[in-house]
Motif scaffolding. Structure first.
Motif, PDB file in Angstrom:
ATOM      1  N   PHE A 129      -9.366   8.505  -0.788  1.00  0.00           N
ATOM      2  CA  PHE A 129      -9.022   7.374  -1.632  1.00  0.00           C
ATOM      3  C   PHE A 129      -9.379   6.108  -0.858  1.00  0.00           C
ATOM      4  N   TYR A 130     -10.435   5.428  -1.281  1.00  0.00           N
ATOM      5  CA  TYR A 130     -10.923   4.297  -0.494  1.00  0.00           C
ATOM      6  C   TYR A 130     -10.715   2.951  -1.182  1.00  0.00           C
ATOM      7  N   THR A 131     -10.134   2.036  -0.437  1.00  0.00           N
ATOM      8  CA  THR A 131     -10.161   0.647  -0.876  1.00  0.00           C
ATOM      9  C   THR A 131     -11.389   0.015  -0.240  1.00  0.00           C
ATOM     10  N   MET A 170     -11.146  11.419  -6.639  1.00  0.00           N
ATOM     11  CA  MET A 170     -10.516  10.585  -5.614  1.00  0.00           C
ATOM     12  C   MET A 170      -8.997  10.675  -5.729  1.00  0.00           C
ATOM     13  N   TYR A 201      -4.002  -2.743  -3.365  1.00  0.00           N
ATOM     14  CA  TYR A 201      -5.424  -3.042  -3.272  1.00  0.00           C
ATOM     15  C   TYR A 201      -6.169  -2.240  -4.329  1.00  0.00           C
ATOM     16  N   LYS A 211      -5.132  10.195  -3.245  1.00  0.00           N
ATOM     17  CA  LYS A 211      -4.531   9.875  -1.945  1.00  0.00           C
ATOM     18  C   LYS A 211      -4.262  11.154  -1.149  1.00  0.00           C
ATOM     19  N   HIS A 225      -9.170   0.073  -5.636  1.00  0.00           N
ATOM     20  CA  HIS A 225      -9.968   1.078  -4.926  1.00  0.00           C
ATOM     21  C   HIS A 225     -11.421   1.049  -5.411  1.00  0.00           C
ATOM     22  N   ASP A 246     -10.980  -0.274   3.488  1.00  0.00           N
ATOM     23  CA  ASP A 246     -11.196   0.995   4.210  1.00  0.00           C
ATOM     24  C   ASP A 246     -12.682   1.164   4.531  1.00  0.00           C
TER      25      ASP A 246
END
Ligand SMILES: [Zn+2]
Length: 463
Positions: free
Chosen positions: A274-276, A267, A35, A269, A37, A279
């Protein structure tokens, strides 16, 4: 007159396309191995903004964005899952397109896939071989960076001392490790490959973008865009391959949006920040708030992406939507007062001035909110007539063609409604009734009615 910061010259320049009225625009698309981010989406939202502003200025924009559906990571991940490369990348391509839709990004007219352009890449490599810019080693083909005097002009680096004859096989490396980079990777056991005139193998990442951009936009085109992390080596290598093959300048304007940090930190993991997009949606943030926050800071400044920023973004959009509701109540056909018409013209001029200044979105948003504030003031003094309200609505719609942050009620997705209802239930459990009411009212403003029943919460769309 629109000015853009051009990484190639290191300065702001007046933008004029090569062909009058038409802009040829290429953006590096996603590698579909996972995905995307929120940092990736800052770049994609910016590209959408740039395209929309060019269209607002009445340019016809030919926008091409590639899909990298073959590289080390996609091959590795597909093997791990025991499925074909095609099956693997199809999933993440679809997810990427879904995410773009949620963020109200208009898809480019042409989205070429790397695996469908192998003959074009082979032809480009053959051209470079004929001209003496390459050499072969163990079935792979490398580009000799010492043969191109312009190497380093985009990243402003002097590579004259680079070790000659040393080569690098990976697609990503830093400036200190600059070497002759790989154009064509020899077939390896267990990896996907193509039988071609230059031998069995697969393309390197850099050649993909040169081959596909020139195929659809010509040997010289107007704007090439990508995140700052792509300046070196990706874009530097694209220039080298393309200009050596054609003998012409490759791209006129290079535009690079900056990085994003999350809550003040890089950012990653391991930091858990760490945002998709999915999320953030599962944390009950609305997609237009995310879009708003991503475009609210000038693209060449680092953006600090925070939960607080998202809440402020939502409040800002709400303020605009409330204003629209008020203007809709009052709007009548017929002319606006001359004073108000002048006010709108002046706001439009200032909006354009801000956007012309290298897409200064924070200044452009300030103009819009100042207009809203002063119009409310007129309204409170009974100096906001029906014709004025009609014109105010037209103006907000006009600037929203560029920003695209106001969402029609009917566009709220079922999953977002469910997420908001869940957030409201959580707020009630912790006895935060103010928050629960806020969510209920927000949904109401979007045309969603809630009904608390013994079986739980039901909702319906009001007409
Ligand atoms: Zn690219």
């Amino acid at each position: 007159m629109l000015k853009l910061h051009n990484t190639l010259s290191g300065a702001e320049e007046e933008f004029h396309p090569l062909e009058e009225g038409v802009v040829r625009f290429y953006t590096c698309g996603p590698t579909v191995y996972d995905y995307a981010h929120v940092g990736n989406f800052r770049t994609f939202v910016f590209q959408d903004l740039l395209r929309r502003y060019l269209e607002y200025l009445n340019y016809q924009v030919a926008h091409v964005m590639n899909i990298t559906d073959v590289d080390d990571k996609t091959i590795q991940n597909a093997r791990k899952q025991g499925i074909s490369l095609k099956e693997y990348t199809a999933k993440y391509t679809k997810d990427f397109l879904d995410d773009c839709k949620k963020l109200r990004i208009e898809l480019p007219q042409i989205m070429p896939k790397a695996t469908e352009h192998i003959p074009e890449m082979v032809a480009l490599i053959q051209k470079l071989e004929e001209k003496g810019y390459t050499y072969r080693k163990d079935g792979s083909v490398y580009f000799k960076i010492s043969q191109f005097p312009g190497y380093g002009k985009l990243s402003k680096t002097d590579f004259s001392g680079a070790q000659t004859g040393a080569s690098v096989d990976s697609d990503k490396y830093d400036k200190e490790n600059a070497r002759d980079f790989v154009l064509w990777k020899a077939k390896k056991e267990g990896e996907d490959f193509w039988e071609t005139e230059i031998g069995p193998g697969r393309p390197g990442w850099h050649i993909e973008c040169s081959a596909m951009s020139m195929k659809y936009l010509g040997e010289t085109f107007d704007i090439h865009c990508g995140g700052v992390d792509l300046i070196f080596p990706h874009h530097e290598n694209e220039i080298a391959q393309s200009e050596c093959a054609t003998g012409k300048p490759f791209v006129r304007f290079w535009v690079h949006p900056e990085f994003l940090i999350v809550e003040g930190e890089k950012m990653s993991k391991s930091l858990g920040n760490f945002y998709t997009l999915r999320d953030l949606l599962s944390q009950h943030h609305a997609p237009e708030s995310i879009r708003y926050l991503l475009l609210s800071v000038h693209y060449r400044k680092q953006l600090n992406f925070t939960a607080d920023g998202l809440r402020q973004a939502q409040a800002s959009i709400q303020r605009l939507e409330d204003f629209i509701l008020r203007a809709q109540e009052k709007a009548m056909p017929g002319p606006a007062s001359p004073d108000f018409e002048q006010e709108v013209n002046s706001a439009r001029e200032r909006f354009k001035e801000a956007m012309d200044d290298d897409l200064n979105t924070s200044a452009a948003l300030a103009v819009i909110f100042e207009f809203v504030r002063s119009t409310y003031q007129k309204d409170s003094q009974n100096a906001f007539g029906g014709g004025d309200a009609r014109l105010a609505l037209e103006f907000i719609n006009e600037v929203d063609r560029v920003l695209n942050i106001i969402r029609p009620k009917s566009e709220l997705l079922d999953e977002e409604i469910a997420a908001q209802i869940e957030a409201r239930q959580e707020a009630r459990h912790r006895r935060d009734f103010a928050e629960a009411d806020r969510i209920r009212n927000w949904l109401l403003s979007k045309g969603i009615l809630l009904e608390d029943t013994r079986e739980g919460v039901r909702w319906k769309r009001s007409s």
